[in-house]
Every structure is written in C-alpha cells, then in structure tokens.
Design an enzyme around this catalytic site. Structure first.
Site, PDB file in Angstrom:
ATOM      1  N   CYS A  58       0.833  -1.212   0.000  1.00  0.00           N
ATOM      2  CA  CYS A  58       0.000   0.000   0.000  1.00  0.00           C
ATOM      3  C   CYS A  58       0.862   1.253   0.000  1.00  0.00           C
ATOM      4  CB  CYS A  58      -0.910   0.018   1.230  1.00  0.00           C
ATOM      5  SG  CYS A  58      -2.040  -1.369   1.332  1.00  0.00           S
TER       6      CYS A  58
HETATM    7  C1  BEZ Z   1       0.499  -4.615   1.874  1.00  0.00           C
HETATM    8  O1  BEZ Z   1       0.088  -3.518   1.477  1.00  0.00           O
HETATM    9  O2  BEZ Z   1       1.668  -4.918   1.805  1.00  0.00           O
HETATM   10  C2  BEZ Z   1      -0.479  -5.606   2.433  1.00  0.00           C
HETATM   11  C3  BEZ Z   1      -1.646  -5.195   3.072  1.00  0.00           C
HETATM   12  C4  BEZ Z   1      -2.508  -6.125   3.616  1.00  0.00           C
HETATM   13  C5  BEZ Z   1      -2.241  -7.457   3.503  1.00  0.00           C
HETATM   14  C6  BEZ Z   1      -1.080  -7.866   2.833  1.00  0.00           C
HETATM   15  C7  BEZ Z   1      -0.208  -6.935   2.303  1.00  0.00           C
END
Ligand code: BEZ
Length: 211
Positions: A45
């Site tokens: 994210c």
């Molecule tokens: C991420 O943005 O890395 C992420 C967010 C939630 C679950 C898995 C990865």
C-alpha cells in the site's frame, strides 16, 4: 448487490486527510479514480499511494482526481502519509478517506471476507463526470496495482466517450483504434478523414481521431 458498470457511484460524506468531503460534490465535473487499500503502514500500500502521488501531473492532465480509502482511522492515515512521503520521495496531496465503521467500504463492496478479513481489498473505481462507474477492478492484497494501466483505461474511456471508436488489446494512446460496428463502412471516410483499413467487414481501423 455489487455495483455494476453504468451504475451511479454511491454518494457519501466522509472524513479525509484533506477535511470532510461530500463525494459527488468533491468529484465536480471531472473524472475520479477511487481506490481502496487494505491497511495503513503496510508495504505494498505504501508503494501504491506513493505512486499515485507521483503520477499527479498525469492525472491532472486528464482532468482526473484521485482519492484513496481504507478502514483505518484518520489519525493513522495522517501519520502514515508522513512515512509514504519519506520512503517514496513524494508528497501525498490527495485525500485518503477514513472509514473505521466500514460504511463506505460496504457501500462499494470493497470487503471480501473470504480473501481478506475485515480489510478492504484493492478495489479501483473509475467514475465519470456523470458520476457513473466506468470501470471497476479488484486486486488481491498481495498484488500492487499497475497505475499505468489505470491511465491507459482513462485514455480509452475519454476517447471512446467522444468518438465512435473502441480500443484494441494492449492499445496505448496514439495508436490506431477500431471503428465501432455502429458506423457503416461507407460512412467511415466522412467520420474518420485520416483514413481507415478494412481488415474484415467487422474489423475496421483508423488513426486515433483526437491526435
Ligand atoms: C500490503 O500492502 O503490503 C499488504 C496489506 C494487507 C495485507 C497484505 C499486504
């Protein structure tokens, strides 16, 4: 029931990192990319929100506003934005919606509990000036989105809204386009004076008309 292409994007009032917004009023007369991310302070994210910030000029050129959402609260978004700016070498200056009661996420069917518990998956909605949904995409948490593809779709949507054309597989702005089957072959020269090629009676191409 989930939202479908052509539906009016549900309106809502929300708290964001840029203050309270009423969604439709905030969109105004332009286009909007509304995208959800699973959670603040997560690695994929962080890269996605940074990338959208870096693409600011590309979105502005196309009259598109961007807005993100997750179920995390506002104070968390505000703190996380500092990390995004630092690690992605950018300035996130578009709003991030805080949706701790999940009301907006539920309105847009962004929570897929069989894939990801209690968090939004990676949804994208492209919304037109008429507030109708023009595209929806759903990506898993493990896969960061390709924002070049989002820009490519916007180019196609904005072109095909104004001309009787469609864009072929892997099309990019500037490449030849397909004349829709609503246009009779004998009408093509007047409508598309740059020329055309008849590959099959149902497959006619022409240079991109707005270039
Ligand atoms: C991420 O943005 O890395 C992420 C967010 C939630 C679950 C898995 C990865």
């Amino acid at each position: 029931m989930s939202l479908r292409l052509g539906d009016i994007a549900p309106d809502f009032t929300a708290q964001t990192t840029q203050g309270e917004i009423k969604f439709h009023d905030w969109i105004g007369n332009g286009w909007c990319v509304f995208f959800s991310h699973p959670a603040d302070f997560t690695p994929v994210c962080t890269t996605e929100l940074g990338t959208v910030a870096k693409y600011r000029a590309d979105f502005e050129k196309r009259n598109v506003k961007t807005i993100a959402i997750s179920v995390d609260p506002l104070n968390s978004h505000v703190e996380w934005v500092k990390d995004i700016n630092e690690t992605q070498c950018t300035v996130v200056d578009y709003p991030i919606i805080a949706d701790p009661d999940r009301s907006i996420a539920n309105l847009y069917d962004m929570i897929h509990p069989n894939a990801l518990d209690n968090m939004t998956v990676r949804s994208v909605f492209i919304i037109g000036p008429d507030k109708k949904i023009k595209l929806s995409l759903t990506y898993p948490a493990s896969t960061g989105r390709n924002f070049d593809e989002i820009l490519r779709v916007i180019d196609s949507l904005q072109l095909t809204a104004n001309y009787q054309v469609a864009t072929p597989a892997n099309w990019k702005d500037g490449e030849d386009v397909i004349v829709t089957t609503a246009v009779k072959t004998e009408e093509i020269p007047a409508k598309f004076p740059k020329g055309h090629t008849i590959i099959k009676p149902y497959l006619r191409t022409t240079p991109q008309p707005n270039k």
